[in-house]
Write a protein that holds these residues in place. Structure first.
Motif, PDB file in Angstrom:
ATOM      1  N   LYS A  67      27.531  37.761  41.343  1.00  0.00           N
ATOM      2  CA  LYS A  67      27.825  39.202  41.380  1.00  0.00           C
ATOM      3  C   LYS A  67      29.275  39.482  41.011  1.00  0.00           C
ATOM      4  O   LYS A  67      29.565  40.320  40.151  1.00  0.00           O
ATOM      5  N   THR A  68      30.185  38.776  41.688  1.00  0.00           N
ATOM      6  CA  THR A  68      31.607  38.997  41.424  1.00  0.00           C
ATOM      7  C   THR A  68      31.949  38.660  39.981  1.00  0.00           C
ATOM      8  O   THR A  68      32.716  39.375  39.330  1.00  0.00           O
ATOM      9  N   THR A  69      31.370  37.585  39.474  1.00  0.00           N
ATOM     10  CA  THR A  69      31.647  37.181  38.096  1.00  0.00           C
ATOM     11  C   THR A  69      31.238  38.286  37.124  1.00  0.00           C
ATOM     12  O   THR A  69      31.980  38.617  36.204  1.00  0.00           O
ATOM     13  N   LEU A  78      32.967  48.201  42.437  1.00  0.00           N
ATOM     14  CA  LEU A  78      33.289  47.985  43.848  1.00  0.00           C
ATOM     15  C   LEU A  78      32.716  46.647  44.294  1.00  0.00           C
ATOM     16  O   LEU A  78      31.499  46.466  44.307  1.00  0.00           O
ATOM     17  N   ASP A  79      33.594  45.700  44.646  1.00  0.00           N
ATOM     18  CA  ASP A  79      33.139  44.367  45.038  1.00  0.00           C
ATOM     19  C   ASP A  79      33.124  44.243  46.559  1.00  0.00           C
ATOM     20  O   ASP A  79      34.158  44.051  47.182  1.00  0.00           O
ATOM     21  N   GLU A  80      31.968  44.352  47.146  1.00  0.00           N
ATOM     22  CA  GLU A  80      31.783  44.263  48.601  1.00  0.00           C
ATOM     23  C   GLU A  80      32.897  45.005  49.334  1.00  0.00           C
ATOM     24  O   GLU A  80      33.552  44.444  50.206  1.00  0.00           O
ATOM     25  N   PRO A  81      33.112  46.282  49.016  1.00  0.00           N
ATOM     26  CA  PRO A  81      34.281  46.972  49.561  1.00  0.00           C
ATOM     27  C   PRO A  81      34.179  47.204  51.060  1.00  0.00           C
ATOM     28  O   PRO A  81      35.185  47.444  51.704  1.00  0.00           O
TER      29      PRO A  81
HETATM   30 MG    MG Z   1      31.536  37.814  45.458  1.00  0.00          MG
END
Ligand code: MG
Ligand code: ADP
Lengths: 385, 278
Positions: free
Chosen positions: A69-71, A184-187
């Protein structure tokens, strides 16, 4: 009530006809792959990902930790370059643009607020870099401060405000330049439960108010279901299913999706007839039912079907059209009670009841019962049994 | 079930403070370190000509030092050299620190570390001799014999001292901040100017101050490299001590000490970790 989108998205109501031009996607990934390292230490973080994120939608990437996901988010932001494939922003290939030339902003998981600047200066940063006139910058900063209710904190240092407030400043800073897409990364993962619920509503409100396309990353299925317009469920660098929360929950396409989102019973079944997206299946060798048949699923032979625990109904042991079973366990979960059942065929099924109903549904261990499933609850999975 | 993790009498953690004789050894060490310095400072206020006999309180030797042309010249020279050397070494150290912390993983990074820190490891006398020979070759070739040799030499050995606090500062910096700046439309140069540089500034100032102090106080390399009439304050004092010892040297030492203490105090204030606010 505030969950309803302010604008009516006509595409979602009418099936896109041939005559209306297909609107260009806000983000489109074409066969994007990303590998880290090389040789036997090679990690394939993304594996030929092709998906479209529509304008103005709240799109969620949902999946377990390490699924990429982050990638994917970092690729869209421009912090990483894809190993292969193309990335399009409103139809323009931006695969090779540096982050500072993409109209895409990020809310970092760690917030990454500039510690040497005040709250207001943080929010103004992007606008200043874009060379906006002073008056416009101060007007926008005031609007943003009001929008995230931080007017009183404008001149504080970022180390002098709480975690929840830092979160709101990070949001305001990313929204101030009015990007085409907000990432938004796991904000919300650093916030406690109560604040998290509050921020979920707040985020949804901001998305509707600003009309900006949100790409939201989470590993929390409940968060994804409550906030998203559409969800992409990812596993091992690939989206397994993309759809509305309802489609994902009611019509999981495969075993991974069915068990990652909520809980599911998996039973073997045989398809006896198939027309379009409906199949007639014989479950557990005993009952015949209609089942939803996704594209790419086998259209005959042995398959696996998924049924949600709340769709299981208990009847008299000798009832017709029921699978004979024995109660093995009853577990109380507060609002829900789970009854574990062993079918005579050897498969297990879990039934879920609201605890307020449970006294009427509760059976002692060893009780013989008949198991039925509500109409429309049976879903054929893509994998063969 | 019985609790097997019930508190057992635990052995006290080892502490060097509980060792017999620790405090007496500590006191002896501190006395050996600081008693001579205290003596110098006290005797710099002596009104007599002797450095061993106390005759009364006065600022006479400070006045003498102040009016001594040689002292004045040496002081100015010392400050000029230290100023140039600290600026040059800080610029070099800043670039080196950026390269080693922000340049990504590259082969030969250990070699770079070793090269930067070389002046800390090679005996100073060896560097001094090497510089003497090298500079005299240039001197013969060019005929130039100004302060630039001393400045170059000082700048070189000050680099690792300036480098350490700058690198520490950069390593403690959240790398996400530079990504955030790029994300908010800052080109690499503007991200550096607006985010990286302001955040590393305390490290740079600290590095420059450390370099200044180190340069101010150098004797060995200066003694070898300097041309005739290029005494710095420390080499002037060394020259004085070889002849007659007067309390004037005490006064100069005390002033040098005061400058060093002030700069080092500022250095510690700058490099101190801010206590994180909740
Ligand atoms: Mg991640
Ligand atoms: N910079 C990197 N170097 C090596 N491997 C990485 C790097 N970034 C991510 N990975 C790997 O790629 C995979 C996906 O990571 P990530 O996108 O962070 O997952 P998620 O955000 O879904 O938890 C993981 O196996 C992770 O170890």
């Amino acid at each position: 009530m505030e969950f309803l989108p302010a604008r009516v998205d006509t595409n979602r109501i009418q099936p896109a006809s041939r005559k209306t031009p297909v609107p260009v996607a806000a983000i489109e990934t074409r066969q994007i792959s990303k590998t880290f390292g090389s040789g036997d230490r090679e990690v394939r973080a993304l594996d030929h990902v092709s998906l479209e994120i529509r304008e103005n939608e709240f799109f969620t990437l949902l999946g377990p930790s390490g699924c990429g996901k982050t990638t994917l988010l970092r690729l869209i932001a421009g912090f990483e370059a894809p190993t292969s494939g193309q990335l399009l922003l409103y139809g323009d290939d931006i695969s090779n643009e540096p982050p500072y030339r993409r109209s895409v902003n990020t809310v970092f998981q760690s917030y990454a607020l500039f510690p040497h600047l005040t709250v207001a200066q943080n929010i103004a940063f992007g606008l200043e870099m874009l060379g906006k006139p002073k008056a416009e910058i101060s007007r926008t900063v005031d609007e943003m401060l009001a929008m995230v209710r931080m007017e009183a904190m404008a001149h504080r240092k970022t180390s002098e405000i709480s975690g929840g407030q830092q979160q709101r400043v990070a949001l305001a800073r990313a929204l101030a330049p009015h990007p085409k897409v907000l990432l938004l990364d796991e904000p919300l993962s650093a916030l406690d439960l109560k604040l998290r619920k509050e921020m979920q509503r707040e985020l949804k409100r901001l998305q509707i108010e600003t009309g900006i396309t949100f790409v939201f990353v989470t590993h929390d299925q409940e968060e994804a279901l409550t906030m998203s317009d559409r969800i992409a469920v990812m596993s091992a660098g690939k989206p397994l299913q993309i759809g509305t929360p309802r489609e994902i929950y009611d019509r999981p396409a495969n075993r991974f999706v069915a068990s990652f989102i909520g809980e599911s019973n998996f039973l073997s079944a045989t398809i006896t007839a198939a027309t379009g997206d409906v199949a007639r299946v014989r479950i557990g060798g005993g009952i015949d039912m209609e089942a939803a048949l996704p594209a790419e699923a086998p259209r005959s032979g042995k398959v696996t079907v998924a049924i949600r625990p709340e769709q299981v109904r208990l009847v008299e042991a000798d009832a017709a059209d029921a699978l004979p079973a024995t109660v093995t366990d009853t577990v109380y979960f507060g609002t829900d009670t789970h009854t574990h059942l062993l079918l005579d065929s050897g498969e297990t099924v879990v039934a879920r009841f609201q605890s307020t109903l449970a006294h009427s549904e509760e059976r002692a261990n060893g009780t013989r019962v008949g198991v039925q499933f509500w109409e429309g609850s049976v879903q054929v999975l893509r994998e063969t049994a | 079930m019985t609790d097997t993790t019930a508190p057992r009498p635990r052995r006290k953690a080892f502490s060097v403070r509980t060792m017999p004789g620790f405090s007496s050894i500590a006191i002896v060490c501190f006395l050996a370190l600081y008693a001579p310095i205290v003596v110098i400072v006290v005797y710099s206020f002596n009104s007599g000509n002797s450095i061993a006999l106390w005759e009364g309180l006065s600022l006479k030797w400070y006045a003498t030092a102040w009016q001594n042309d040689a002292v004045q010249e040496a002081t100015i020279r010392s400050v000029i050299i230290a100023a140039f050397a600290s600026v040059i070494s800080t610029v070099v150290a800043t670039m080196a620190a950026l390269g080693t912390t922000h340049g990504g993983d590259f082969r030969g990074r250990t070699v770079i570390y070793l090269l930067i820190n070389q002046p800390l490891m090679v005996p100073e006398i060896v560097t001094a001799v090497a510089l003497l020979i090298f500079f005299s070759m240039i001197r013969i070739a060019t005929g130039y014999s100004g302060l630039a040799y001393l400045i170059a030499a000082h700048a070189a050995f000050c680099v690792p001292f300036a480098y350490l606090p700058i690198r520490a500062r950069l390593e403690g910096m959240d790398t996400m901040l530079e990504l955030a700046a790029a994300d908010l439309y800052a080109t690499p140069w503007r991200a550096f100017r607006r985010v990286t540089l302001p955040l590393m500034a305390p490290g740079i100032v600290a590095g420059a101050m450390l370099a200044f102090v180190i340069s101010l106080d150098d004797v060995i390399i200066t003694e070898f490299v300097k041309a005739a009439g290029q005494d710095t304050l420390p080499t002037y004092m060394l020259g004085q001590l070889r002849r007659a010892i007067t309390p004037e040297v005490n006064a100069i030492s005390t002033i040098l000490l005061a400058i060093t203490v002030i700069l080092l105090t500022l250095f510690f204030i700058l490099t101190r970790k801010r206590s994180p606010k909740a």
